[in-house]
Design a protein around this motif. Structure first.
Motif, PDB file in Angstrom:
ATOM      1  N   CYS A 298      48.256  20.573  62.267  1.00  0.00           N
ATOM      2  CA  CYS A 298      49.370  19.691  61.932  1.00  0.00           C
ATOM      3  C   CYS A 298      48.885  18.276  61.629  1.00  0.00           C
TER       4      CYS A 298
ATOM      5  N   GLU B 208      48.785  22.965  66.800  1.00  0.00           N
ATOM      6  CA  GLU B 208      48.532  21.533  66.892  1.00  0.00           C
ATOM      7  C   GLU B 208      47.380  21.074  66.009  1.00  0.00           C
TER       8      GLU B 208
ATOM      9  N   THR C 124      54.437  21.141  60.455  1.00  0.00           N
ATOM     10  CA  THR C 124      54.068  19.772  60.791  1.00  0.00           C
ATOM     11  C   THR C 124      55.190  18.767  60.544  1.00  0.00           C
TER      12      THR C 124
ATOM     13  N   TYR D 165      51.983  16.685  65.246  1.00  0.00           N
ATOM     14  CA  TYR D 165      52.427  17.817  66.063  1.00  0.00           C
ATOM     15  C   TYR D 165      53.649  17.408  66.878  1.00  0.00           C
TER      16      TYR D 165
ATOM     17  N   GLN E 114      55.691  21.190  68.124  1.00  0.00           N
ATOM     18  CA  GLN E 114      55.511  21.070  69.570  1.00  0.00           C
ATOM     19  C   GLN E 114      56.846  21.192  70.306  1.00  0.00           C
TER      20      GLN E 114
END
Length: 384
Positions: A349, A346, A321, A352, A356
C-alpha cells in the motif's frame, strides 16, 4: 527526527507558501527548494530528502520528467501539485505512472473548506507518504512468478496487454507474504462461491493500484465491476479513458441510469455518489449528488452498501490502498450479507489506512499484495 522535505516549484510565491505550511508541523522540515525539474533531480541526489513536493509545469525540465529521473536514480516519495483541469488531470496521471505517490490541487480551496483544513491536509499527506521512503529504497528482489492451483502456465501478466501497459514505477516487488487464508504452498485456491458483481474501493495510491489490477483482467470478465476512487470531478473522466486504453475490459466513467454489463468497469464520477438500482441481472447505475454530509465524494461505503442491498452474498469486493477508513462500514454490510471482502496488504500500500481499517475490524478474509490481486481474482472466478 523530522521528515525532510524538498519543495520544487518555479513560483517563488508557491514555494514560500508550501514551505510555511510544511514547517508549521513539528514533524516536518523543508530542507531546501528547487526551481525546476533539473535542479530537483540534482538536489534529490545530494540531499536525500524523505519526501519531495513537485510542480508539473516548470522550465528546463518539467515535473513528470523529473519524477521519472528521480525514481530511476534516487527513489523518493513524491507529492505532485496539479491544476484541476482536464489537461492537468492527464499530466497528473502521467506523473503517477512515472512513480509519484499522490497529488493535491495547487488551489487548496478546491479541496478544503477553510485554510486550517487545507494546511492540515497537506501536512497529513506529506507525513503519510513519508512512511514509504524506506520501502521505496529497498533493493529490487526478483522472484519466480507463482501460478494458480488451476493452471501452471497462465498468469495475470500473460492475460494483460504488455505492449500497451507501461511499467509502474510505484509497483511493489512480489515479496509480500501469501494471503492468510486462501492459498497453500504459494498457490491460490478458489472458494467455490458464485459472484455477480466485483467492487473495488481505493484512495491514495489507487490510480496505480487499479491500473495494475484491471490491466490483468481478460476481455471476457464475467461480471460488471464498480470502481470507487477518491478523485476530483475533473479527473475521473480522464482516468477512466486512460484505463480503457490500457485494459482488455472496458472502463468508463459511470453515468446515471446506464445498465451494468459484464466485462465493463464503471468508475464513480468525482464529486458524486455511485449506487446501483434494480435486482441481479437487471441493475442500473444510480448517480446522485455527493451532498455536504459525506466526507468522501465518491464514498466507498455508499457504493458497497448499495451493492450489499442489491446483490447480497454475490459480491467479490476489495479495499485497496488509501488514507482513512472509508470502505470499512460498507465492507461490513457486504460481509453480513455473505459476500467476500479482501484487503490489500500493508507492504504494497502507498497508505495502509483503508485496508487496515477493514483488516483490523476482522472484515476481510484475505490480505493480498498488490502484485497478486489480479491473479487471486482470476483463480477465484475460475478464469485460469
Amino acid at each position: 527526527m523530522a521528515v525532510k522535505v524538498l519543495v520544487v516549484d518555479d513560483s517563488s510565491f508557491f514555494r514560500r507558501r508550501v514551505s510555511e505550511i510544511i514547517n508549521g508541523d513539528p514533524r516536518l522540515e523543508v530542507i531546501d527548494c528547487a526551481v525546476n525539474g533539473k535542479e530537483a533531480v540534482e538536489k534529490a541526489a545530494k540531499l536525500k530528502p524523505d519526501v519531495i513536493t513537485m510542480d508539473i509545469e516548470m522550465p528546463v525540465m518539467d515535473g513528470i520528467t523529473a519524477v521519472r529521473e528521480i525514481m530511476r536514480t534516487n527513489p523518493t516519495p513524491i507529492l505532485m501539485f496539479s491544476s484541476l483541469t482536464h489537461d492537468g488531470a492527464k499530466a497528473t496521471l502521467d506523473a503517477l505512472d512515472a512513480g509519484a505517490l499522490d497529488f493535491l490541487p495547487k488551489k487548496f480551496e478546491d479541496i478544503a473548506r477553510n485554510r486550517d483544513e487545507a494546511v492540515g491536509l497537506l501536512q497529513q499527506r506529506v507525513s503519510e507518504i513519508a512512511r514509504k521512503r524506506s520501502f521505496m529504497r529497498r533493493p529490487a528482489v526478483t522472484s519466480t512468478p507463482v501460478t494458480s492451483s488451476t493452471s501452471t502456465a497462465t498468469s495475470p501478466s500473460s492475460i494483460a496487454r504488455p505492449a500497451s501497459t507501461r511499467p509502474l514505477a510505484g509497483s511493489t516487488p512480489n515479496t509480500a507474504p501469501v494471503a492468510r487464508s486462501a492459498s497453500t504452498g504459494g498457490r491460490f485456491k478458489a472458494t467455490g462461491k458464485r459472484y455477480q458483481l466485483t467492487a473495488i474501493g481505493t484512495s491514495t495510491g489507487g490510480p496505480v493500484a487499479l491500473q495494475k489490477v484491471l490491466s490483468a483482467l481478460p476481455a471476457n470478465f464475467p461480471m460488471p465491476i464498480l470502481l470507487i476512487q477518491h478523485m476530483p470531478s475533473t479527473f475521473t473522466a480522464a482516468f477512466a479513458q486512460r484505463l480503457n486504453g490500457l485494459c482488455e475490459i472496458s472502463v468508463k466513467e459511470a453515468q446515471d441510469g446506464e445498465p451494468l454489463k459484464a466485462g465493463t468497469a464503471y468508475l464513480a464520477p468525482g464529486g458524486m455518489q455511485m449506487m446501483i438500482d434494480g435486482r441481479p441481472g437487471s441493475t442500473r447505475v444510480k448517480i446522485i449528488d455527493g451532498g455536504d454530509r459525506m466526507n468522501y465524494k465518491p464514498c466507498v461505503d455508499v457504493t458497497f452498501g448499495s451493492a450489499a442491498n442489491v446483490y447480497g452474498d454475490k459480491v467479490l469486493s476489495m479495499v485497496l490502498t488509501g488514507m482513512g477508513a472509508d470502505g470499512r462500514d460498507g465492507a461490513r454490510m457486504l460481509k453480513q450479507q455473505g459476500s467476500t471482502v479482501w484487503a490489500q496488504d500493508e507492504d504494497s500500500c502507498v497508505v495502509y489506512g483503508m485496508p487496515q481499517a477493514v483488516a483490523k475490524a476482522g472484515i476481510s478474509t484475505e490480505d493480498l499484495p498488490l502484485d497478486r490481486i489480479a491473479e487471486r481474482i482470476l483463480v477465484e472466478l475460475n478464469l485460469v
